[in-house]
Motif scaffolding. Structure first.
Motif, PDB file in Angstrom:
ATOM      1  N   HIS A 255       0.813  -1.225   0.000  1.00 22.79           N
ATOM      2  CA  HIS A 255       0.000   0.000   0.000  1.00 22.79           C
ATOM      3  C   HIS A 255       0.844   1.273   0.000  1.00 22.79           C
ATOM      4  CE1 HIS A 255      -3.820  -2.103   0.724  1.00 22.79           C
ATOM      5  NE2 HIS A 255      -3.089  -2.954   1.432  1.00 22.79           N
ATOM      6  N   PHE A 256       2.094   1.163   0.412  1.00 23.04           N
ATOM      7  CA  PHE A 256       2.983   2.322   0.437  1.00 23.04           C
ATOM      8  C   PHE A 256       4.337   1.930  -0.132  1.00 23.04           C
ATOM      9  CE2 PHE A 256      -0.064   2.998   3.851  1.00 23.04           C
ATOM     10  CZ  PHE A 256      -0.492   4.298   3.586  1.00 23.04           C
ATOM     11  N   GLY A 257       4.854   2.777  -1.017  1.00 22.48           N
ATOM     12  CA  GLY A 257       6.142   2.490  -1.627  1.00 22.48           C
ATOM     13  C   GLY A 257       7.294   2.532  -0.645  1.00 22.48           C
ATOM     14  N   GLY A 258       7.086   3.226   0.469  1.00 21.57           N
ATOM     15  CA  GLY A 258       8.135   3.340   1.470  1.00 21.57           C
ATOM     16  C   GLY A 258       7.737   4.316   2.546  1.00 21.57           C
ATOM     17  N   HIS A 259       8.707   4.628   3.397  1.00 17.16           N
ATOM     18  CA  HIS A 259       8.472   5.532   4.521  1.00 17.16           C
ATOM     19  C   HIS A 259       7.940   6.878   4.070  1.00 17.16           C
ATOM     20  CE1 HIS A 259      10.154   8.916   6.913  1.00 17.16           C
ATOM     21  NE2 HIS A 259       9.565   8.274   7.889  1.00 17.16           N
ATOM     22  N   GLY A 260       8.499   7.420   2.978  1.00 16.45           N
ATOM     23  CA  GLY A 260       8.094   8.743   2.518  1.00 16.45           C
ATOM     24  C   GLY A 260       6.637   8.825   2.135  1.00 16.45           C
ATOM     25  N   ASP A 261       6.108   7.773   1.524  1.00 14.19           N
ATOM     26  CA  ASP A 261       4.702   7.766   1.121  1.00 14.19           C
ATOM     27  C   ASP A 261       3.785   7.778   2.341  1.00 14.19           C
ATOM     28  OD1 ASP A 261       5.452   7.692  -1.512  1.00 14.19           O
ATOM     29  OD2 ASP A 261       5.179   5.534  -1.731  1.00 14.19           O
ATOM     30  N   LEU A 262       4.135   6.986   3.349  1.00 15.37           N
ATOM     31  CA  LEU A 262       3.329   6.968   4.572  1.00 15.37           C
ATOM     32  C   LEU A 262       3.412   8.302   5.298  1.00 15.37           C
ATOM     33  CD1 LEU A 262       1.573   5.397   6.583  1.00 15.37           C
ATOM     34  CD2 LEU A 262       3.685   4.631   7.693  1.00 15.37           C
ATOM     35  N   LEU A 263       4.589   8.865   5.364  1.00 11.55           N
ATOM     36  CA  LEU A 263       4.764  10.153   6.031  1.00 11.55           C
ATOM     37  C   LEU A 263       3.954  11.237   5.330  1.00 11.55           C
ATOM     38  CD1 LEU A 263       6.171  11.763   8.266  1.00 11.55           C
ATOM     39  CD2 LEU A 263       8.102  12.092   6.688  1.00 11.55           C
ATOM     40  N   GLU A 264       3.924  11.202   4.014  1.00 13.16           N
ATOM     41  CA  GLU A 264       3.139  12.179   3.264  1.00 13.16           C
ATOM     42  C   GLU A 264       1.650  12.042   3.582  1.00 13.16           C
ATOM     43  OE1 GLU A 264       2.063  15.278   0.786  1.00 13.16           O
ATOM     44  OE2 GLU A 264       4.065  14.699   1.439  1.00 13.16           O
ATOM     45  N   ALA A 265       1.175  10.810   3.696  1.00 16.73           N
ATOM     46  CA  ALA A 265      -0.232  10.589   4.019  1.00 16.73           C
ATOM     47  C   ALA A 265      -0.565  11.131   5.401  1.00 16.73           C
ATOM     48  CB  ALA A 265      -0.553   9.097   3.944  1.00 16.73           C
ATOM     49  N   VAL A 266       0.334  10.937   6.359  1.00 17.15           N
ATOM     50  CA  VAL A 266       0.102  11.457   7.707  1.00 17.15           C
ATOM     51  C   VAL A 266       0.182  12.979   7.707  1.00 17.15           C
ATOM     52  CG1 VAL A 266       0.932  11.462  10.083  1.00 17.15           C
ATOM     53  CG2 VAL A 266       0.974   9.352   8.765  1.00 17.15           C
ATOM     54  N   LYS A 267       1.100  13.519   6.937  1.00 22.27           N
ATOM     55  CA  LYS A 267       1.221  14.974   6.839  1.00 22.27           C
ATOM     56  C   LYS A 267      -0.080  15.598   6.334  1.00 22.27           C
ATOM     57  CE  LYS A 267       3.891  18.558   4.431  1.00 22.27           C
ATOM     58  NZ  LYS A 267       5.094  18.847   3.605  1.00 22.27           N
TER      59      LYS A 267
END
Length: 215
Positions: free
Chosen positions: A55-67
Motif C-alpha cells: 500500500h505504500f512504496g516506502g516511509h516517505g509515502d506513509l509520512l506524506e499521508a500522515v502529513k
C-alpha cells in the motif's frame, strides 16, 4: 476495523491502507515525524511489513499521508474555532473576530497535538516534486488551512477593514506570525510560561496581528 489486544490495535479486515495511516498518525502524535515508520505502523496493526509495502512504496509515502491528515486536522481546528463564535450584525467586527479565531484554532491544535502539528509541516520526498500551490488547488486537503486563512483575509477586505492594497501576500505575514508563536511556545522560551500568561500572550499576539492587517 480495529481491536485492542495487549495494548496494540489489531487489524482484522477492511481498509488496510487507512488502518496503517491511522496507526502512523498515533505514532506521529507520540513523537512527531521521526516516529512515523512503516514497519512500526505495520507492527501496530498486526500485519507484516510485506503487506504494508503493498500500500505504500516506502516511509516517505506513509509520512506524506500522515502529513496531509495533519494539515486537515489543523484546518478542522481552525474551522471549529470560527464556528464557536457568536453571530454578529457588524460585518467588519465579525471579519476581525473570525481572523483572530483562525489564529486561535491554529495555535490550539499546535499546543494540543504537537507531534501531529510538527508532522503536518515536515518535509517529505513529495515536497521536492510538488510546489506549494494552495490558491490554485484549493480542494486538496493539505491546503485547507491556507484556504481558510485566505478566506478570512478576503473577508477583512470585503468588510472594509483591510485596505485592498495590503491584501497581496498577507497570508505569509499572518501565517508566519502565528506559526512562529506556536514554535516559541512549543520549543522556545515561551514554553515556560504558566497557562494564564501563555494565553494572554496568544490573545495579545492575535490582537496585534489583526490590528496590523487592518491599519
Amino acid at each position: 476495523m480495529k481491536a485492542t489486544h495487549g495494548g496494540r490495535a489489531r487489524y482484522h479486515h477492511g481498509d488496510l491502507r487507512n488502518a496503517l495511516i491511522e496507526a502512523a498518525i498515533e505514532l506521529a502524535a507520540l513523537g512527531g515525524p521521526e516516529k512515523v515508520v512503516l514497519r512500526e505502523a505495520a507492527r501496530t496493526v498486526g500485519v507484516s511489513p510485506t503487506a504494508a509495502y503493498r500500500h505504500f512504496g516506502g516511509h516517505g509515502d506513509l509520512l506524506e499521508a500522515v502529513k496531509v491528515r495533519g494539515q486537515q486536522a489543523l484546518a478542522d481546528s481552525m474551522a471549529e474555532a470560527v464556528a464557536a463564535l457568536p453571530g454578529l450584525d457588524d460585518p467588519g467586527e465579525e471579519a476581525e473576530r473570525t481572523a483572530k479565531a483562525i489564529g486561535r484554532g491554529y495555535l490550539r491544535f499546535a499546543l494540543d497535538q504537537p507531534g501531529l502539528y510538527r508532522t503536518a509541516f515536515c518535509r517529505t520526498p513529495l515536497d521536492e516534486e510538488d510546489d506549494f500551490n494552495g490558491l490554485q488547488a484549493p480542494d486538496r486537503p493539505e491546503f485547507a488551512a491556507f484556504v481558510l486563512l485566505s478566506e478570512a483575509l478576503d473577508a477583512l477586505v470585503a468588510a472594509g477593514r483591510m485596505r485592498p492594497e495590503n491584501r497581496p501576500g498577507a497570508e505569509a505575514a499572518a501565517w508566519s506570525s502565528v506559526h512562529g508563536l506556536a514554535l516559541l511556545i512549543l520549543d522556545g522560551p515561551l514554553a515556560r510560561l504558566p497557562g494564564e500568561e501563555r494565553d494572554a500572550v496568544i490573545e495579545g499576539t492575535l490582537a496585534t496581528l489583526v490590528a496590523g492587517l487592518t491599519r
